[in-house]
Write an enzyme that holds these catalytic residues in place. Structure first.
Site, short mmCIF file in Angstrom:
data_model
loop_
_atom_site.label_atom_id
_atom_site.label_comp_id
_atom_site.label_asym_id
_atom_site.label_seq_id
_atom_site.Cartn_x
_atom_site.Cartn_y
_atom_site.Cartn_z
CE LYS A 34 -5.42 -5.49 -4.29
NZ LYS A 34 -4.97 -4.15 -3.98
N GLY A 59 -5.24 -4.89 4.34
CA GLY A 59 -4.62 -3.60 4.16
C GLY A 59 -4.92 -2.74 5.36
CG MET A 115 -1.94 -1.08 1.22
SD MET A 115 -2.68 -1.29 2.83
CE MET A 115 -3.81 0.08 2.89
CB CYS A 163 -4.07 1.29 -7.53
SG CYS A 163 -4.05 2.90 -6.75
C1 LIG Z 1 -3.76 4.34 1.45
C2 LIG Z 1 -3.92 3.14 0.55
C3 LIG Z 1 -2.92 2.86 -0.36
C4 LIG Z 1 -3.04 1.75 -1.20
N1 LIG Z 1 -2.03 1.48 -2.07
C5 LIG Z 1 -2.09 0.36 -2.83
C6 LIG Z 1 -1.01 -0.01 -3.68
O1 LIG Z 1 0.00 0.70 -3.80
N2 LIG Z 1 -1.12 -1.16 -4.37
C7 LIG Z 1 -2.22 -1.97 -4.27
O2 LIG Z 1 -2.26 -3.03 -4.90
N3 LIG Z 1 -3.25 -1.65 -3.49
C8 LIG Z 1 -3.21 -0.51 -2.77
N4 LIG Z 1 -4.27 -0.20 -1.94
C9 LIG Z 1 -5.42 -1.10 -1.88
C10 LIG Z 1 -5.22 -2.16 -0.79
O3 LIG Z 1 -4.15 -3.00 -1.12
C11 LIG Z 1 -6.47 -3.03 -0.61
O4 LIG Z 1 -6.73 -3.72 -1.79
C12 LIG Z 1 -7.69 -2.23 -0.23
O5 LIG Z 1 -7.39 -1.24 0.74
C13 LIG Z 1 -8.81 -3.14 0.33
O6 LIG Z 1 -8.33 -3.93 1.37
P1 LIG Z 1 -8.52 -3.53 2.93
O7 LIG Z 1 -10.00 -3.36 3.15
O8 LIG Z 1 -7.94 -4.70 3.67
O9 LIG Z 1 -7.79 -2.25 3.14
C14 LIG Z 1 -4.19 0.93 -1.14
C15 LIG Z 1 -5.18 1.23 -0.21
C16 LIG Z 1 -5.08 2.32 0.62
C17 LIG Z 1 -6.18 2.62 1.60
#
Ligand SMILES: Cc1cc2nc3c(=O)[nH]c(=O)nc-3n(C[C@H](O)[C@H](O)[C@H](O)COP(=O)(O)O)c2cc1C
Length: 308
Positions: free
Chosen positions: A123, A208, A1, A84
């Protein structure tokens, strides 16, 4: 992330039982690699294997080249980000915007897989929009191209982070391919992790936001999955030690100026739910030096009765 899973945080998550952690996304545009931010993103010194580096971009040749360079630089897994929704990424049609263009998805995946001799993972989201939930087709393309594991966030690109993640598309994807599928989205407790594993049939779950400020959640999930016992929250003494260690690592990794700033969000996430956490966060955000931050966190726990 991006902005979260830097080296200090990844190391904490691994220590608490996360089986795999992925770097912050690195752009395939190597003209941007000379910045300090980019070089810190590519710093994996002392990390336990496997080192997974996430790349994002739209040009198959450039992505292949980036993957090759990352492997030369120590990457043991290349993870491609097509999940993303951020404007910065989508305006250049990278990230989840790519899901709309299946031939380009195939071209990128094939080029990266052919370029490196380490596993390439992907992803994705469940599709471009609720009306175009093409996650199953993308998963089949990924498998055909030699992708070795697939992480799926249970929202479409159009959904951004709104609403609740849905898991039936992840289940359909799991049934459609034979590569490992990792379910992701809104998992924030051991019980939820178990439910998502059961409902999707996925091989693993990925967290995440649920790990922000509480990297010990991985240990709790592992314990719950192994024993069925609901784990206790870590004692205040243990949390204090984890946060102080995290602070020191951030200061050392980023240097004083940047480390102090990056630490603000992590400490905020860790303490915001506690009594007095909001007032602490406001005060902490005004501190400008590492020693003051360390003293403030120690002081927060002293006030709730944790002996030094
Ligand atoms: C601040 C932030 C940054 C993120 N950056 C990325 C990233 O660089 N690459 C990616 O594959 N997903 C990124 N995501 C998405 C997360 O990997 C994840 O798929 C998403 O937040 C849903 O999962 P969660 O509910 O467990 O957070 C990001 C999410 C957030 C909130």
């Amino acid at each position: 992330m991006a902005g979260v899973t830097d080296r200090p945080f990844r190391q904490l998550c691994r220590r608490f039982g996360a089986a795999l952690v992925v770097s912050e996304m690195v752009t395939a545009d190597q003209r941007l690699w000379h910045t300090r931010k980019s070089s810190l993103r590519r710093d994996h010194a002392g990390e336990p294997a496997p080192i997974s580096v996430q790349i994002a971009g739209t040009d198959p040749r450039q992505m292949a080249d980036t993957a090759r360079r990352d492997v030369d630089h120590g990457a043991q897994i290349i993870d491609i980000n097509m999940g993303c929704p951020a404007k910065k990424v989508c305006n250049r049609a990278a990230g989840s915007a790519l899901l709309r263009d299946e031939p380009l998805v195939a071209a990128i995946l094939a080029a990266v897989v052919a370029a490196v001799d380490v596993p390439v993972t992907l992803k994705i989201r469940t599709g471009w929009s609720p009306e175009a939930r093409n996650g199953v087709r993308i998963a089949r393309i990924a498998e055909d191209c030699g992708i070795r594991a697939l992480a799926v966030h249970g929202r479409t690109r159009a959904c951004a982070f709104r609403g609740e993640a849905e898991y039936h598309t992840i289940r359909a994807i799991k049934q459609a391919v034979s590569i490992p599928v990792i379910a992701n989205g809104d998992i924030d407790s051991p019980a939820k992790a178990a439910r998502v594993l059961r409902d999707t049939g996925a091989d693993a779950v990925m967290l995440g936001r649920g790990a922000q400020g509480r990297p010990w959640i991985f240990e709790q999930i592992n314990q719950y999955l192994e024993t069925g016992m609901v784990p206790e929250e870590p004692a205040d003494e243990a949390v204090r030690e984890i946060l102080l260690e995290h602070l020191r690592e951030l200061h050392a990794f980023y240097g004083e100026y940047m480390g102090v700033r990056i630490a603000r969000k992590h400490m905020g996430w860790s303490l915001q739910q506690r009594a007095g956490g909001e007032a602490f966060r406001r005060e902490f955000n005004g501190l400008e030096c590492p020693a003051a931050q360390l003293a403030a966190v120690a002081g927060f726990f002293r006030e709730v009765g944790v002996a030094v």
